[in-house]
Design a protein around this motif. Structure first.
Motif, short mmCIF file in Angstrom:
data_model
loop_
_atom_site.label_atom_id
_atom_site.label_comp_id
_atom_site.label_asym_id
_atom_site.label_seq_id
_atom_site.Cartn_x
_atom_site.Cartn_y
_atom_site.Cartn_z
N GLU A 170 2.37 1.65 -3.49
CA GLU A 170 1.38 2.19 -4.43
C GLU A 170 1.16 3.68 -4.20
OE1 GLU A 170 -1.32 -1.90 -4.29
OE2 GLU A 170 -2.00 -0.09 -3.25
N VAL B 294 -5.62 4.44 -5.82
CA VAL B 294 -5.06 3.80 -4.63
C VAL B 294 -5.95 4.09 -3.42
CG1 VAL B 294 -3.11 3.74 -3.03
CG2 VAL B 294 -2.69 3.86 -5.50
N ASP C 150 -4.72 0.20 -9.36
CA ASP C 150 -4.17 1.28 -8.55
C ASP C 150 -4.25 2.63 -9.25
OD1 ASP C 150 -3.43 -0.47 -6.50
OD2 ASP C 150 -1.51 -0.90 -7.46
N ASP D 296 -9.47 0.12 -6.44
CA ASP D 296 -8.28 -0.59 -6.00
C ASP D 296 -8.68 -1.87 -5.24
OD1 ASP D 296 -5.78 -1.38 -5.00
OD2 ASP D 296 -5.54 0.36 -3.71
N ARG E 89 0.83 -1.21 0.00
CA ARG E 89 0.00 0.00 0.00
C ARG E 89 0.86 1.26 0.00
NH1 ARG E 89 -4.12 0.14 -1.84
NH2 ARG E 89 -5.20 -1.25 -0.47
#
Length: 191
Positions: A16, A98, A109, A103, A13
């Motif tokens: 991204e 994101v 993303d 997502d 995460r």
């Protein structure tokens, strides 16, 4: 040397978010999701409506004029260059997804959209940033998988080469899909 971003506790995460920024959307988007609805398997009834609502309610994902991170700006410029776009019109759009439902549910993303100003036809290419080596090799739900990138500060030439190569691939896919969509619309009008 390409930097592996797993060091320092970076998760998928945060990787991204660093590449594309975390999507900020108007709260109206959540109300729109209720209208789109889910099917019996928990999937959105209309992915097209989901993307349309997201775009209408998109507020950005970074600090720049266009709400982009520096990497997403570099990538957008590389796609523009590969497409031969010279002005800052609405022909090419970049969206970070994101942290959004796109997502979480679709595995996307970020995405680019290229619109033909004459016909209104458009094409979309989806992106997934991942540290997962298997997803990088085999692909996943998105059209383009972005893995490790050279460090822009320490490996500027390698970084720019990677951005240009990725941007060129995205541009080729966008243009091919847009041409197919224009041809499909032309055939439909002719019949």
């Amino acid at each position: 040397m390409a930097r592996e971003f797993r060091g320092g506790g970076e998760t998928g995460r945060t990787f991204e978010s660093r590449l594309f920024g975390t999507a900020q959307v108007n709260p109206q988007f959540l109300l729109d999701l209720d209208k789109i609805g889910l099917d019996e398997r928990g999937r959105f009834r209309s992915v097209g409506q989901l993307y349309d609502s997201f775009k209408r309610n998109y507020l950005g994902a970074g600090h720049g004029e266009r709400g982009e991170t520096s990497m997403s700006t570099d990538l957008r410029v590389a796609v523009e260059d590969a497409l031969g776009i010279t002005d800052e019109g609405d022909e090419l759009k970049f969206y970070s997804a994101v942290g959004s439902i796109i997502d979480l549910k679709l595995g996307v993303d970020a995405f680019f959209e290229l619109t033909d100003p004459r016909t209104g036809a458009y094409a979309r290419v989806t992106l997934d940033a991942t540290l997962n080596k298997e997803k990088q090799k085999e692909g996943w739900k998105a059209d383009v998988i972005i893995g490790e990138m050279p460090d822009a500060g320490q490996e500027a030439d390698a970084y720019l080469d990677a951005i240009d190569q990725t941007g060129g691939g995205i541009a080729n896919l966008l243009q091919r899909r847009l041409n197919d969509e224009i041809e499909r619309r032309t055939r439909r009008r002719a019949s």
